[in-house]
Write a protein that holds these residues in place. Sequence first.
Motif, short mmCIF file in Angstrom:
data_model
loop_
_atom_site.label_atom_id
_atom_site.label_comp_id
_atom_site.label_asym_id
_atom_site.label_seq_id
_atom_site.Cartn_x
_atom_site.Cartn_y
_atom_site.Cartn_z
N TYR A 1 0.80 -1.23 0.00
CA TYR A 1 0.00 0.00 0.00
C TYR A 1 0.83 1.28 0.00
O TYR A 1 0.52 2.21 -0.76
CB TYR A 1 -0.95 0.00 1.21
CG TYR A 1 -1.90 1.17 1.22
CD1 TYR A 1 -3.11 1.11 0.55
CD2 TYR A 1 -1.56 2.35 1.89
CE1 TYR A 1 -3.98 2.20 0.54
CE2 TYR A 1 -2.42 3.44 1.90
CZ TYR A 1 -3.63 3.36 1.22
OH TYR A 1 -4.47 4.43 1.20
N PRO A 2 1.90 1.38 0.82
CA PRO A 2 2.54 2.70 0.97
C PRO A 2 3.02 3.34 -0.33
O PRO A 2 2.81 4.52 -0.56
CB PRO A 2 3.71 2.41 1.91
CG PRO A 2 3.25 1.24 2.71
CD PRO A 2 2.48 0.40 1.75
N GLN A 3 3.69 2.56 -1.21
CA GLN A 3 4.22 3.14 -2.45
C GLN A 3 3.63 2.52 -3.71
O GLN A 3 4.03 2.88 -4.82
CB GLN A 3 5.76 3.01 -2.49
CG GLN A 3 6.49 4.08 -1.69
CD GLN A 3 6.40 3.84 -0.20
OE1 GLN A 3 6.70 2.74 0.27
NE2 GLN A 3 6.00 4.85 0.56
N GLY A 4 2.73 1.59 -3.58
CA GLY A 4 2.04 1.04 -4.75
C GLY A 4 2.88 0.16 -5.64
O GLY A 4 2.55 -0.04 -6.81
N VAL A 5 3.99 -0.39 -5.10
CA VAL A 5 4.86 -1.25 -5.90
C VAL A 5 4.57 -2.72 -5.58
O VAL A 5 4.08 -3.04 -4.50
CB VAL A 5 6.35 -0.94 -5.66
CG1 VAL A 5 6.67 0.49 -6.09
CG2 VAL A 5 6.74 -1.15 -4.20
N ILE A 6 4.87 -3.58 -6.54
CA ILE A 6 4.60 -5.01 -6.39
C ILE A 6 5.88 -5.72 -5.99
O ILE A 6 6.90 -5.64 -6.68
CB ILE A 6 4.05 -5.60 -7.70
CG1 ILE A 6 2.75 -4.89 -8.11
CG2 ILE A 6 3.81 -7.10 -7.56
CD1 ILE A 6 2.24 -5.26 -9.49
N ASP A 7 5.83 -6.42 -4.86
CA ASP A 7 6.98 -7.22 -4.45
C ASP A 7 7.27 -8.29 -5.50
O ASP A 7 6.36 -8.70 -6.25
CB ASP A 7 6.70 -7.89 -3.10
CG ASP A 7 6.78 -6.94 -1.92
OD1 ASP A 7 7.50 -5.93 -2.03
OD2 ASP A 7 6.12 -7.19 -0.89
N PRO A 8 8.51 -8.78 -5.57
CA PRO A 8 8.85 -9.85 -6.53
C PRO A 8 8.22 -11.17 -6.10
O PRO A 8 8.88 -12.03 -5.48
CB PRO A 8 10.38 -9.88 -6.50
CG PRO A 8 10.74 -9.37 -5.14
CD PRO A 8 9.70 -8.34 -4.81
N LEU B 1 8.54 18.25 -5.52
CA LEU B 1 7.83 17.00 -5.26
C LEU B 1 8.45 15.87 -6.07
O LEU B 1 8.90 16.08 -7.20
CB LEU B 1 6.35 17.13 -5.60
CG LEU B 1 5.56 18.20 -4.86
CD1 LEU B 1 4.09 18.13 -5.24
CD2 LEU B 1 5.73 18.08 -3.35
N ARG B 2 8.46 14.67 -5.52
CA ARG B 2 8.96 13.50 -6.24
C ARG B 2 8.18 12.26 -5.85
O ARG B 2 7.86 12.04 -4.68
CB ARG B 2 10.45 13.29 -5.95
CG ARG B 2 10.79 13.09 -4.49
CD ARG B 2 12.30 13.03 -4.26
NE ARG B 2 12.62 12.99 -2.84
CZ ARG B 2 12.72 11.88 -2.12
NH1 ARG B 2 12.57 10.71 -2.70
NH2 ARG B 2 13.01 11.93 -0.82
N VAL B 3 7.84 11.48 -6.86
CA VAL B 3 7.14 10.21 -6.64
C VAL B 3 8.13 9.20 -6.09
O VAL B 3 9.28 9.13 -6.54
CB VAL B 3 6.51 9.71 -7.95
CG1 VAL B 3 5.94 8.30 -7.76
CG2 VAL B 3 5.42 10.66 -8.41
N LEU B 4 7.70 8.43 -5.11
CA LEU B 4 8.55 7.41 -4.50
C LEU B 4 8.43 6.11 -5.29
O LEU B 4 7.33 5.54 -5.42
CB LEU B 4 8.17 7.19 -3.05
CG LEU B 4 8.32 8.40 -2.12
CD1 LEU B 4 7.88 8.05 -0.71
CD2 LEU B 4 9.76 8.91 -2.11
N GLY B 5 9.55 5.64 -5.82
CA GLY B 5 9.57 4.39 -6.56
C GLY B 5 8.91 4.50 -7.91
O GLY B 5 8.67 5.59 -8.45
N GLU B 6 8.62 3.32 -8.49
CA GLU B 6 7.96 3.22 -9.79
C GLU B 6 6.68 2.42 -9.59
O GLU B 6 6.65 1.20 -9.81
CB GLU B 6 8.88 2.54 -10.81
CG GLU B 6 10.15 3.30 -11.14
CD GLU B 6 9.87 4.54 -11.99
OE1 GLU B 6 8.85 4.55 -12.71
OE2 GLU B 6 10.67 5.49 -11.91
#
Length: 475
Positions: free
Chosen positions: A175-182, A324-329
């Motif tokens: 949830y925090p950064q919207g990235v998918i774990d491997p 401002l900067r987006v965290l991660g991809e």
Amino acid sequence: MNPAGRTTEELLAEVARLRSRDLPVRGGQVTAYVYDTGRAEVHEAAARAYFELLEVNCLDPTAFPSVVELERQVVGAVADLLGGGHGIFTSGGTESIMLAVKAARDAAHDAAHRARPNLVLAVSAHPAFHKAAHYLGVEVVAVPVDLETYKVRARDVADAIDENTIMVVASAPSYPQGVIDPVEEVAAVAAAAGVPCHVDACVGGWLLPWLRAAGAAVPPFDLSVPGVTSLSCDLHKFGYAPKGASVVLFADPAMRRKAYFASAAWPGYTIVNATVQSSRSAGPLGGAWATLQALGREGYLELGRATLEATVRLREGLARIPGLRVLGEPESSLVAFAGDGIDVFVLADEARERGWFLQPQLSYAGIPANLHITVTGVTLAGVEDLLKVIAESAEAARERGPVVLPEGLVELVAATDLEALDEADFAELASSVGVDLRPEAGQPEMATVNAILDALPAAAREAVLVRFLSAVYAI
């Protein structure tokens, strides 16, 4: 309580008055907690089905066979989309996760008694796992995430697994950064250790397949991945169903049975529960079923396309706002951004003044404080307005400067024995930092509160939050 009772008209007028201070649940200006298709007829269908099943009790499916058929259809739809499996309809992601942890704990206990069972998960995993562990007597072994990708590393998971590990967790997305774990890598190390792997797809389960269909690059994450043994998927998020709708899937029906509870040690009616709850309304099940039926595949495909386009435009727009900067991809439609020279907590208050709610997230484990936006099907229509508000709020926050806490305040809060304070004393303490807990006071500015919480260690944050909730509900 009114001794003589009140009319329906009076009651609805009172509800409307009470709701006048609530955040709006439609329109997209609240970028967390609510999910809006922008299609009133879908929500109306769900509400009517919910009402029709409101008094149907899921406690005994032999008494109400409609519950069985509706649950088969809803769980079947989720299984068809997410790699098969055998499921249970639950009240939400927390209950789905709790059942998955219970099943893993009980299966491990049957196989070989573990005195100190543990879960291995990333610091970015949802706190529902910590809650389940707390309720079920399981320890949590948290591993860090990569501070560039914000994803857990499979090698860190492998290093954390020991003889007491009953489950490994991967998030799709976290949830925090919207990235998918491997997921493939994490599931492989879990399988190699003989440990179940749960994928928390509460947010992404009913989102990622439609984003993939719309052209997004979404890696494998569901029960089709070797080593994934269970998965949670909320339908009251990107399924757009009314609240109280989630599904937990198990690859093995024997593991699903471990989630059940039965008791014959009393002289009353038969007790066998698939969920944590016993009596529960079938309203949420009816609402979820109706939403799935009303939208259909084409409806979800269109929502997926709109959500993906809105997410791309949001990320591109944020990149153009100085500071401002987006965290991660992010590989989903959850976007988090931090500030350089801009206090994001002040920015959130400024946005709230302009009618928009952005969700603050505190710093933790090397991840900076940030603001979170959940992009939904309705966001596309207002994404330019949202970006305009963020840009204006960022400039206003830059001009105001960061929150400056009084010297010694954080240390004072950290050293205070909060349990020694009664509700009035705590309310006075809250008032001293600008938080009026009276219901009529409305929403206070939260930048100072968030700054204090951000400066405290996690345990102290939790103690403050518990007292805050207790004071809010004090009679």
